[in-house]
Design a protein around this motif. Structure first.
Motif, PDB file in Angstrom:
ATOM      1  N   ALA A 289      14.620  -7.234 -53.075  1.00 15.76           N
ATOM      2  CA  ALA A 289      15.479  -6.322 -53.827  1.00 15.76           C
ATOM      3  C   ALA A 289      15.722  -5.044 -53.040  1.00 15.76           C
ATOM      4  N   MET A 290      14.677  -4.535 -52.407  1.00 18.68           N
ATOM      5  CA  MET A 290      14.804  -3.286 -51.653  1.00 18.68           C
ATOM      6  C   MET A 290      15.674  -3.451 -50.419  1.00 18.68           C
ATOM      7  N   PHE A 291      15.736  -4.672 -49.882  1.00 15.76           N
ATOM      8  CA  PHE A 291      16.540  -4.875 -48.672  1.00 15.76           C
ATOM      9  C   PHE A 291      18.022  -4.616 -48.920  1.00 15.76           C
ATOM     10  N   VAL A 292      18.464  -4.739 -50.163  1.00 15.61           N
ATOM     11  CA  VAL A 292      19.841  -4.353 -50.470  1.00 15.61           C
ATOM     12  C   VAL A 292      20.048  -2.891 -50.122  1.00 15.61           C
ATOM     13  N   MET A 293      19.091  -2.068 -50.534  1.00 12.49           N
ATOM     14  CA  MET A 293      19.179  -0.631 -50.246  1.00 12.49           C
ATOM     15  C   MET A 293      18.922  -0.345 -48.772  1.00 12.49           C
ATOM     16  N   MET A 294      17.960  -1.053 -48.185  1.00 10.80           N
ATOM     17  CA  MET A 294      17.615  -0.813 -46.788  1.00 10.80           C
ATOM     18  C   MET A 294      18.764  -1.187 -45.855  1.00 10.80           C
ATOM     19  N   ASN A 295      19.441  -2.298 -46.143  1.00 10.91           N
ATOM     20  CA  ASN A 295      20.575  -2.688 -45.300  1.00 10.91           C
ATOM     21  C   ASN A 295      21.729  -1.702 -45.438  1.00 10.91           C
ATOM     22  N   ALA A 296      21.956  -1.223 -46.672  1.00 12.08           N
ATOM     23  CA  ALA A 296      22.975  -0.189 -46.861  1.00 12.08           C
ATOM     24  C   ALA A 296      22.596   1.062 -46.081  1.00 12.08           C
ATOM     25  N   ALA A 297      21.291   1.399 -46.110  1.00 11.18           N
ATOM     26  CA  ALA A 297      20.830   2.585 -45.391  1.00 11.18           C
ATOM     27  C   ALA A 297      20.971   2.412 -43.887  1.00 11.18           C
ATOM     28  N   ARG A 298      20.742   1.211 -43.371  1.00  8.85           N
ATOM     29  CA  ARG A 298      20.857   0.983 -41.928  1.00  8.85           C
ATOM     30  C   ARG A 298      22.300   1.146 -41.462  1.00  8.85           C
ATOM     31  N   LEU A 299      23.236   0.646 -42.252  1.00  9.40           N
ATOM     32  CA  LEU A 299      24.640   0.887 -41.928  1.00  9.40           C
ATOM     33  C   LEU A 299      24.953   2.375 -42.026  1.00  9.40           C
ATOM     34  N   GLY A 300      24.340   3.032 -43.017  1.00 12.65           N
ATOM     35  CA  GLY A 300      24.559   4.462 -43.193  1.00 12.65           C
ATOM     36  C   GLY A 300      24.006   5.289 -42.050  1.00 12.65           C
ATOM     37  N   VAL A 301      22.873   4.883 -41.512  1.00  7.53           N
ATOM     38  CA  VAL A 301      22.278   5.619 -40.393  1.00  7.53           C
ATOM     39  C   VAL A 301      23.156   5.504 -39.150  1.00  7.53           C
ATOM     40  N   GLY A 302      23.709   4.305 -38.920  1.00  7.28           N
ATOM     41  CA  GLY A 302      24.657   4.179 -37.825  1.00  7.28           C
ATOM     42  C   GLY A 302      25.831   5.116 -38.011  1.00  7.28           C
TER      43      GLY A 302
END
Length: 598
Positions: A289-302
């Protein structure tokens, strides 16, 4: 003092001329009415907000930082941050790409991505307050219960409340399987959560009325390791049945990290002392469930590093045109001045063009990825949705690691253009360098991203998704392979595309014999893959520019794009040769070094 001008022309070029997003949206019922005029109007206003509201707070916010009241555990953000956030909410920016069911405007993700690029250029520290909320929204939208969605999503969508991701702990770092935070089930179906979290961006602040923490914790009978982690939503203030705020939940900020950069964002140490939360998703499946947020965050960090690369380039370019120093090696250029502007010097141009190329390549990649996300979520064809989702999964670690590494190169190069003045705070360049540095570290270090790409996304499915990327590149090569004007852009990616198959297979076989071989090659491998993707995108941008010129366009934008693409392929893309050689050097020269590291 630095300045910032939103790069609307380049955004419009990538959106409308390269990817023709309006045509793509016509195939998606949800976005069928979103046309170029709508997108351009939204982005023009977004650029004004970034440049006029948040950018003026960047230097002052860095200087002032955040303040923690140890008695109340409340954090005060820098002067002007709270007021800027109120304008952000009032303008409806938080709701831009959220679901209309919860009060969102329903615009495509790709539009939101462009908004956030400009916000990150203007003020990365401020942008992290609303930025993390979007990830929390996505996680609850995908995995929350109906009650959780009803309680939290409208407030996250409006921006009245913000969100965080409470993952790591002092002893954990990236290895979340080691976390110790406990969740005790209660008779009413809630959980009492106890533990300590660190490095929680926007973990406490005064810009919004409530903070929705998404917390990873363990149930009493949970198995060890990452398979025993559950996810919980834990609000700063309890929420009453009518949606009003209730009593304070015992989840407190006990300290603020003293950091190299992003001083305007509160990076909090969080103590959780029996705070009440509800489970998100299924027991012991919190990471999924958290990976939804983590993947969004990884795109956001880029996207953060894209923003900083762009603003650093703009300021370095302006300085290089104005700063007089020495004469050109090929003869006097500014005859009416006592010295030439430093932009006449080849290596100054190399530094500027490096930043420009990395910004424009990153912008194309970010827009491409968010367009894929829109299609993965809303395209009516299931096969198309699945294919886009797989490509995003492959590209996410490249977005996070390649763009942030490039941001480090670019912001340092731009600071170097300023010479000694770049090292001085008042010019603003050293802040861009400091702020960018965290982007290579958080949301999984870039080494972790490299292992994810090579180990899971490529070797994990025997290169199936990589082959799909290769097919896209092959289609462009086939389309333009006989066009002499495209040869300088097509030949490099055609050659590297062919080499990539052998390179990947070789590392895979070595990794089967010794897993350290994958670890030794991964960082170099990701950078090669990053250049392959950037090369593909620059070739597409060159293709559009050449066609525009052939059709009679006199717009100097297209000439500039071709010149940038030529620089990229001549000066940056050839790094792949060295990277493949160092990757093939193997693990022995790293691991057989006990004496050297004694």
């Amino acid at each position: 003092m630095p300045t910032y001008n939103p790069p609307l022309r380049d955004m419009q070029f990538v959106l409308h001329e390269v990817f023709q997003v309006s045509d793509e949206f016509k195939a998606m019922p949800r976005h069928a009415d979103v046309d170029a005029d709508t997108i351009n109007a939204v982005l023009e206003e977004a650029g004004k907000f970034a440049a006029e509201v948040t950018f003026p707070l960047n230097v002052s916010g860095d200087t002032e930082g955040c303040t923690l009241d140890q008695q109340t555990h409340e954090v005060t953000t820098p002067k002007g941050f709270k007021e800027a956030y109120a304008k952000y909410v009032e303008g409806g920016w938080a709701a831009l790409s959220c679901d209309p069911e919860y009060g969102g405007q329903g615009l495509p993700h790709v539009v939101n991505q462009c908004l956030y690029e400009m916000l990150n250029s203007a003020n990365q520290a401020w942008t992290m307050y609303p930025g993390l909320s979007h990830g929390a929204y996505e996680a609850l939208l995908a995995h929350g219960t109906d009650a959780q969605k009803k309680t939290y999503l409208p407030k996250l969508v409006s921006g009245e409340w913000t969100g965080t991701m409470c993952l790591t702990e002092p002893h954990c770092g990236t290895d979340l399987g080691l976390l110790r935070t406990k969740a005790e089930p209660q008779a009413d179906g809630t959980y009492r959560i106890t533990g300590n979290k660190i490095f929680i961006s926007a973990g406490e602040h005064d810009v919004a009325a409530n903070i929705v923490h998404l917390v990873l914790a363990r149930l009493p009978d949970a198995p060890k390791g990452s398979k025993g982690i559950s996810l919980f939503v834990v609000p700063k203030f309890h929420v009453n049945a009518d949606g009003s705020l209730g009593a304070r939940n015992p989840i407190y900020c006990t300290g603020l990290e003293h950091k190299m950069g992003i001083h305007g964002n509160a990076t909090a140490q969080i103590a959780i002392d029996g705070a009440v939360g509800t489970m998100v998703g299924e027991p012991n499946k919190g990471l999924a469930a958290m990976f939804v947020m983590m993947n969004a965050a990884r795109l956001g960090v880029g996207n953060q590093s894209l923003g900083l690369t762009e603003v650093a380039f703009q300021n370095a370019l302006a300085y290089a045109k104005d700063r007089l120093q020495m004469r050109s090696l090929s003869g006097v250029k500014a005859k009416d001045k006592e010295a030439d502007p430093i932009i006449v010097h080849p290596d100054v141009r190399k530094m500027l063009l490096t930043a420009k190329a990395y910004a424009e390549g990153a912008r194309a990649l970010q827009i491409y990825c968010t367009l894929l996300l829109d299609k993965a979520h809303h395209h009516p064809d299931e096969k198309e949705r699945k294919g886009c989702d797989e490509l995003v999964a492959l590209l996410t670690p490249i977005v996070k690691a390649f763009i942030t590494d490039n941001g480090h190169i670019a912001t340092n190069a731009c600071m170097q253009v300023f010479g000694g003045h770049g090292f001085i705070k008042e010019w603003g360049m050293e802040q861009f360098v400091r702020d960018n540095r965290i982007n290579m570290i958080y949301e999984g270090t870039n080494t972790v991203q490299s292992l994810d790409l090579l180990g899971r996304k490529v070797l994990g499915n025997q290169g199936a998704t990589l082959k799909k990327l290769g097919k896209l590149i092959g289609q462009l090569v086939a389309e333009e392979g006989v066009n002499e004007k495209m040869a300088e852009f097509i030949n490099p990616i055609a050659i590297l595309g062919e080499q990539m198959t052998k390179f990947t297979t070789e590392i895979g076989f070595k990794g089967m014999q010794n897993p350290d071989e994958v670890g030794a090659a991964a960082v170099d491998y990701l950078r090669v893959a990053g250049h392959l993707v950037f090369g593909y995108l620059f070739a597409r941008m060159a293709q559009v520019s050449l066609r525009a010129i052939a059709a009679g366009s006199q717009d100097p934008f297209y000439v500039a794009k071709l010149q940038t693409a030529r620089f990229y392929f001549a000066k940056l893309f050839p790094e792949t040769v060295t990277l493949m050689r160092t990757a093939r050097a193997g693990a022995k020269v790293l691991m057989d070094t006990d004496a050297a590291l004694a």
